[in-house]
Design a protein around this motif. Structure first.
Motif, PDB file in Angstrom:
ATOM      1  N   ALA A 174      -6.190  15.363 -20.115  1.00 14.83           N
ATOM      2  CA  ALA A 174      -5.035  16.027 -19.505  1.00 14.83           C
ATOM      3  C   ALA A 174      -4.212  16.773 -20.553  1.00 14.83           C
ATOM      4  CB  ALA A 174      -4.164  15.002 -18.784  1.00 14.83           C
ATOM      5  N   GLN A 205      -5.311  20.208 -21.288  1.00 14.22           N
ATOM      6  CA  GLN A 205      -5.154  21.110 -20.151  1.00 14.22           C
ATOM      7  C   GLN A 205      -6.437  21.246 -19.332  1.00 14.22           C
ATOM      8  OE1 GLN A 205      -2.085  22.211 -19.512  1.00 14.22           O
ATOM      9  NE2 GLN A 205      -1.265  21.434 -21.417  1.00 14.22           N
ATOM     10  N   SER A 227      -0.015  12.308 -14.027  1.00 13.28           N
ATOM     11  CA  SER A 227       1.239  13.034 -13.807  1.00 13.28           C
ATOM     12  C   SER A 227       1.638  13.766 -15.081  1.00 13.28           C
ATOM     13  CB  SER A 227       2.347  12.075 -13.367  1.00 13.28           C
ATOM     14  OG  SER A 227       2.606  11.124 -14.373  1.00 13.28           O
ATOM     15  N   ARG A 228       2.469  14.779 -14.897  1.00 11.79           N
ATOM     16  CA  ARG A 228       2.955  15.558 -16.033  1.00 11.79           C
ATOM     17  C   ARG A 228       4.471  15.562 -15.988  1.00 11.79           C
ATOM     18  NH1 ARG A 228       0.643  19.973 -19.223  1.00 11.79           N
ATOM     19  NH2 ARG A 228       2.382  21.043 -20.185  1.00 11.79           N
ATOM     20  N   GLU A 229       5.076  15.261 -17.116  1.00  6.50           N
ATOM     21  CA  GLU A 229       6.528  15.225 -17.239  1.00  6.50           C
ATOM     22  C   GLU A 229       6.916  16.061 -18.448  1.00  6.50           C
ATOM     23  OE1 GLU A 229       7.050  11.084 -17.800  1.00  6.50           O
ATOM     24  OE2 GLU A 229       6.407  10.588 -15.778  1.00  6.50           O
ATOM     25  N   GLN A 250       4.739  16.062 -21.646  1.00  2.00           N
ATOM     26  CA  GLN A 250       3.870  14.897 -21.746  1.00  2.00           C
ATOM     27  C   GLN A 250       3.030  14.730 -20.483  1.00  2.00           C
ATOM     28  OE1 GLN A 250       6.501  11.596 -22.448  1.00  2.00           O
ATOM     29  NE2 GLN A 250       6.379  11.863 -24.664  1.00  2.00           N
ATOM     30  N   VAL A 251       1.858  14.180 -20.667  1.00  2.00           N
ATOM     31  CA  VAL A 251       1.009  13.804 -19.538  1.00  2.00           C
ATOM     32  C   VAL A 251       0.868  12.286 -19.545  1.00  2.00           C
ATOM     33  CG1 VAL A 251      -0.260  15.960 -19.386  1.00  2.00           C
ATOM     34  CG2 VAL A 251      -1.077  14.200 -20.910  1.00  2.00           C
ATOM     35  N   ALA A 267       1.280  17.214 -24.295  1.00  2.00           N
ATOM     36  CA  ALA A 267       0.454  18.315 -23.795  1.00  2.00           C
ATOM     37  C   ALA A 267       0.250  19.339 -24.904  1.00  2.00           C
ATOM     38  CB  ALA A 267       1.125  18.963 -22.595  1.00  2.00           C
TER      39      ALA A 267
END
Length: 108
Positions: free
Chosen positions: A37, A40, A63-65, A68-69, A95
């Protein structure tokens, strides 16, 4: 009297080792998914790679925040599925920027 106790002890020991092995699989799967993740990779590919490394029947959440993943892997313990606990591991990775994002940033 001693033989049934030894059999129960050996069974508990084997089950404990299987739980530890499944926990290690969850750790490896979460880390593998977080790396994918962070690079990408497409979401479907991340989930597929994570499920391949996870124990059978595991649930994968990606999830992606912001930058960060986060990948969470949840699995039931092997053999005795009726027990009231789950194996859960999560991994977080920063990320990475893709080459397209870098070239757009340089041209501006």
């Amino acid at each position: 009297m001693v033989l049934p106790v030894l059999v129960m002890f050996a069974t508990a020991l084997v089950w404990g080792l299987l739980v530890v092995a499944a926990q290690i699989q969850c750790v490896d799967a979460a880390r593998t998914g977080a790396r994918a993740a962070a690079r990408q990779d497409p979401p479907d590919a991340v989930i597929e790679v994570t499920r391949e490394a996870a124990p059978p029947g595991a649930t994968v959440t990606v999830s992606r925040e912001a930058e960060q993943v986060r990948v969470v892997v949840v699995a039931r313990p092997p053999i005795l599925h009726g027990l009231p606990f789950e194996l859960r591991e999560e991994a977080v990775a920063a990320a990475e920027e893709t080459a397209a994002e870098e070239s757009v940033g340089e041209g501006a």
